[in-house]
Design an enzyme around this catalytic site. Structure first.
Site, PDB file in Angstrom:
ATOM      1  N   THR A 152       0.390  -1.227  -0.178  1.00 53.22           N
ATOM      2  CA  THR A 152       0.141   0.338   0.227  1.00 53.22           C
ATOM      3  C   THR A 152       0.628   1.358   0.031  1.00 53.22           C
ATOM      4  O   THR A 152       1.777   1.625  -1.103  1.00 53.22           O
ATOM      5  CB  THR A 152      -1.202   0.341   1.249  1.00 53.22           C
ATOM      6  OG1 THR A 152      -0.449  -0.179   2.012  1.00 53.22           O
ATOM      7  CG2 THR A 152      -1.780  -1.268   1.205  1.00 53.22           C
ATOM      8  N   LYS A 174       3.795  -6.456   3.410  1.00 49.86           N
ATOM      9  CA  LYS A 174       3.550  -5.899   3.552  1.00 49.86           C
ATOM     10  C   LYS A 174       3.343  -5.261   4.744  1.00 49.86           C
ATOM     11  O   LYS A 174       3.131  -5.543   5.646  1.00 49.86           O
ATOM     12  CB  LYS A 174       2.531  -5.736   2.388  1.00 49.86           C
ATOM     13  CG  LYS A 174       0.704  -5.751   3.058  1.00 49.86           C
ATOM     14  CD  LYS A 174       0.108  -5.015   3.462  1.00 49.86           C
ATOM     15  CE  LYS A 174       0.182  -3.156   3.672  1.00 49.86           C
ATOM     16  NZ  LYS A 174      -0.857  -2.715   4.173  1.00 49.86           N
ATOM     17  N   THR A 185       0.341  -4.400  11.247  1.00 55.37           N
ATOM     18  CA  THR A 185      -0.819  -3.810  10.762  1.00 55.37           C
ATOM     19  C   THR A 185       0.515  -4.416   9.143  1.00 55.37           C
ATOM     20  O   THR A 185       0.674  -3.651   8.881  1.00 55.37           O
ATOM     21  CB  THR A 185      -1.341  -2.371  10.075  1.00 55.37           C
ATOM     22  OG1 THR A 185      -2.028  -2.236  11.165  1.00 55.37           O
ATOM     23  CG2 THR A 185      -1.853  -2.726   8.998  1.00 55.37           C
TER      24      THR A 185
END
Lengths: 389, 389
Positions: A152, A174, A185
C-alpha cells in the site's frame, strides 16, 4: 523469488485497477503440495475486516490450498455485501484450481485485503473476481511479481528467505503504518517446502510472531486486516527438527519485522527500546511498549533530543514491577539517567543516526525484551492526514 | 482577579530567572482563613516529581495554608537534592508567614513545579528559595499576576470564577501538553471563600476532576507533576449546600478543561468524542479514550478527513461491551457509518471548523461520556521535537 523459493508453490501478481495509480494490486499464492499444511494468526482487533472473518474459518478447518491478497481496499465495515465479495473471491480461486485439475473447495482458500476501511463496493468486487482468471494464468514457480501487488504505502518490497538442510522458507510482507501489536498492521505470507503438519506449523508460527511482529509498535494503531499465513507444501520430502524449523521461522519473521520498521510511514529513526532487568518478559514488553507509544518521546527522537525524562514519565504509567527512582536509561550507549537522576550530559549523546538504541535497566529481575518503534515526524503527520488509509 | 476573587486569599507572581525568557515563573497563593481547609488530587503516574512527593504528605496531614508554584523546571528525577529543594521552598514560605504573624509549619505548605524533567540544580534552588521574600512582599488580595507565573508553553492564561449565594470560587490553571488522564498535565489552584471542611472539599474535588480533567486526553502522555488543589478560606461565613457547591466546582473545572484543550500545543482542532449507548460510564470512557489516543485518527482530523474507519479500528481494541458491526459514527452531525457500514457520503461532512464533534453510538446501554482531545499536527511535532519539556 520469495514465496516461490520453496518447492511446491506458484504465485503471481497483477493490476486489476483497485489502485488509482495502476500499480499491481492482486496477488495469488498456490500451494501445490504434495502434503499441504497451513497455519495463520490474525489481528486481535475486535473490528475485523470481512477477509479476516472468512480466513479465520478457513484456517480452523484445515490446510489452505491457496491465498489471494488484494491491496487498494480493506473490505472492512462493508457489511454483508463485503463478506459476499470475499466468499465470491474464494469461489473464483477454487473454481480455477478445480478446472486445472485440483479439486478444491472455496473453504480451502484464504483471502486478505488491505487499504482504506469502508472500501468494498460492486466495482471493487468486479475487479477482484474478474481478475482471478488472468491471475491464475500468470501463476509461475519462478514468480517475482507477487510481493509488489500487496503493497500500500510501502516504499519497498519486503521479502525474506531461509535455506535449511534440504528445505527452505520464503516470505513476503507488506506494512508501512498502523504497525501495532497483536499484530502490526500487515499482511505476511510465508511458504516452506518442509514437511510438517498444521499443528507443528501453528506452534512455530505463534512462537515466531510473538517475538517479532508482536513486538513491533510503530504507531500504536492496531489494524483490522492483519494476517500472517504460513503454508507448507511438503515438496522437499524433508521433515526438519521442529526446534530448528521454529528458529529459522523466527529469523525470517524477525527480518520482516525489521524491514517493516525501516519502511514505517514518515519515520526518520528506527528505535529499538531494549528493556532489561525486568521481573518478567511481560513486564519488559509493557515497559517498552509504554515508551514506544509515547508521542512526546517519539517527537523528541525526531528532534534528536535524548529526552530521558519522557522515558521515565512513560514507564511510570505501567504496572510493571520496578522502582522508578532506581532506573538507568541509556541512549545509544550513553547512560543519561542513573538511579532516577541525571547522569552523563545529554550533549555526549548523538541521535543523528537513523538507528536509535534506548536501553532501560529496571533492576527488578533477569528478563528482557526489545520493542521496535519509530519516531513521530512531520512526514508521519503529512502521510496520515493528507491521504485516507 | 482569579484565585483572589474569593475573600480570604492573597496571591502574587514574579520572575526569578527560572525561565530563560525572563517571564514570571514563581507564584504564591496564601489562604488567610479564618477557617482554612484544603483538598488536592495528584498525578497517578508512578514517576512522581519531588513536589508531588512532598505535597501528598501535606495534603494528607491537614489544611494547607499556602501553595507555591514554579514554572521553568519540574524538579522531577532530581534525587534527594531535589526533594530537599522542595522542602527548603516550603521552609521559606512557612518562615515568611510566621514572621508576618501567622505561625505556620513547613508541612502546611503545598509546592508545585512544572517544566523540564531533570531540572533542579543548585541554581534552580537558589532562585526559588531566594525569591520567596520578594514574592511574599508582593502578595495582594487583588492580585492578577499569579496566573501568568505558572505557564510553560501555554499561550494564554487560564482562569475561571463562579459566584454563588454569598460565596465565590476562583481558579487558575496551566497546561498545554502532556494532557492525559489521571490527570491531564497541569497545575490547577482553586480557591473558595465558602465555609466547608476538608472532607467536603475532597468529595467535591474528586467528583469535579473525574468528570473534567480526567476526561481530557490531548496526547495520551501522563505527567509526573500534575496537581489540582482546592483551598477554602471560610471568609464568606457561608456554608453552601454541598451538592450546589459540587456543581459549581464541576462547572469551574469543566471551563478550565475546555481552556486547556483549546490551548493544547500545536492543535488545530478541539475534538469532543461523545460516546453514547454504552453499557457503563467506564465503557464509554474507555471507548472515547481509545479514539482520542489513536494517532491515525488524530492525523486524519488535522487533514479534515472524517475517517470513520479509523474510529472503528480504534474502538475495536477495547474491552467495552458492544458489537462493532452495530455501531453508528457521526462527524459534526453527519452520520457517516451506520451499523458498521458506510452511510452518508463523507463529502457531506465539513471538518474545517476548529470545534469537532465525533459521536459514537454503541447501542449497548444507556450510559455516555465525552472525552476531549486534539488533532495531531505538524505544529505538535515541531513543538515537541524542537524544544525539550
Amino acid at each position: 523469488m520469495t514465496v516461490t523459493t520453496p518447492a511446491g508453490f506458484r504465485s503471481a501478481g497483477i493490476a486489476v485497477g483497485l489502485k488509482s495509480t495502476g500499480k499491481p494490486d492482486l496477488a495469488l499464492v498456490v500451494n501445490d503440495g504434495p502434503v499441504p499444511a497451513s497455519a495463520a494468526v490474525f489481528t486481535s482487533n475486535r473490528a475485523q475486516a470481512n477477509p479476516i472473518l472468512w480466513s479465520r474459518k478457513v484456517a480452523q478447518e484445515g490446510p489452505a490450498r491457496a491465498i489471494i491478497l488484494n491491496s487498494g481496499g480493506a473490505n472492512c465495515f462493508t457489511g454483508d455485501f463485503g463478506y459476499d465479495t470475499t466468499r465470491l473471491t474464494a469461489d473464483a480461486v477454487a473454481a480455477a484450481l478445480t478446472a486445472s485439475g485440483t479439486a478444491t473447495e472455496s473453504e480451502e482458500i484464504l483471502v486478505c485485503s488491505t487499504g482504506l476501511i469502508g472500501t468494498g463496493d460492486q466495482a471493487f468486487r468486479d475487479k477482484i473476481v474478474g481478475g482471478v482468471p488472468e491471475l491464475f494464468n500468470r501463476l509461475s514457480a519462478t514468480d517475482t511479481t507477487a510481493p509488489a501487488a500487496i503493497l500500500t504505502t510501502d516504499s519497498v518490497e519486503k521479502t525474506a528467505t531461509h535455506t535449511g538442510a534440504g528445505w527452505t522458507i520464503g516470505a513476503m510482507a507488506k506494512g508501512a503504518g498502523m504497525l501495532a501489536p497483536g499484530l502490526a498492521t500487515m499482511l505476511v505470507v510465508i511458504t516452506t517446502d518442509a514437511q510438517l503438519d498444521s499443528d507443528a506449523l501453528d506452534r512455530a508460527l505463534r512462537c515466531a510472531t510473538g517475538a517479532s511482529f508482536d513486538r513491533l509498535d510503530s504507531d500504536g494503531c492496531m489494524s483490522t486486516n492483519d494476517q500472517v499465513t504460513l503454508l507448507a507444501s511438503g515438496a522437499s520430502g524433508v521433515t526438519p527438527d521442529e526446534a530448528e524449523f521454529a528458529a529459522a521461522l523466527a529469523a525470517v519473521c524477525d527480518s520482516l519485522a525489521a524491514q517493516l520498521q525501516a519502511d514505517a510511514e514518515g519515520a526518520s529513526h528506527d528505535i529499538d527500546i531494549e528493556v532489561r532487568g525486568a521481573a518478567s518478559v511481560a513486564d519488559a514488553i509493557e515497559v517498552g511498549r509504554s515508551v514506544a507509544r509515547n508521542n512526546l518521546f517519539k517527537a523528541a527522537i525526531f528532534g534528536n533530543d535524548p529526552n530521558w525524562g519522557r522515558v521515565l514519565a512513560a514507564i511510570g504509567t505501567t504496572d510493571a514491577a520496578f522502582d522508578p527512582y532506581q532506573v538507568d536509561v541509556s541512549f545509544n550507549g550513553i547512560r543519561l539517567c542513573h538511579a532516577g537522576a541525571p547522569d552523563r550530559p545529554i550533549g555526549e549523546c548523538d541521535l543523528t543516526p537513523r538507528r536509535t538504541h534506548v536501553e532501560i535497566e529496571l533492576f527488578a529481575g533477569e528478563h528482557a525484551a526489545t520493542i521496535r518503534t519509530n519516531d513521530l515526524t512531520h512526514d508521519y503527520v503529512h502521510e496520515n492526514s493528507a491521504y485516507s488509509s
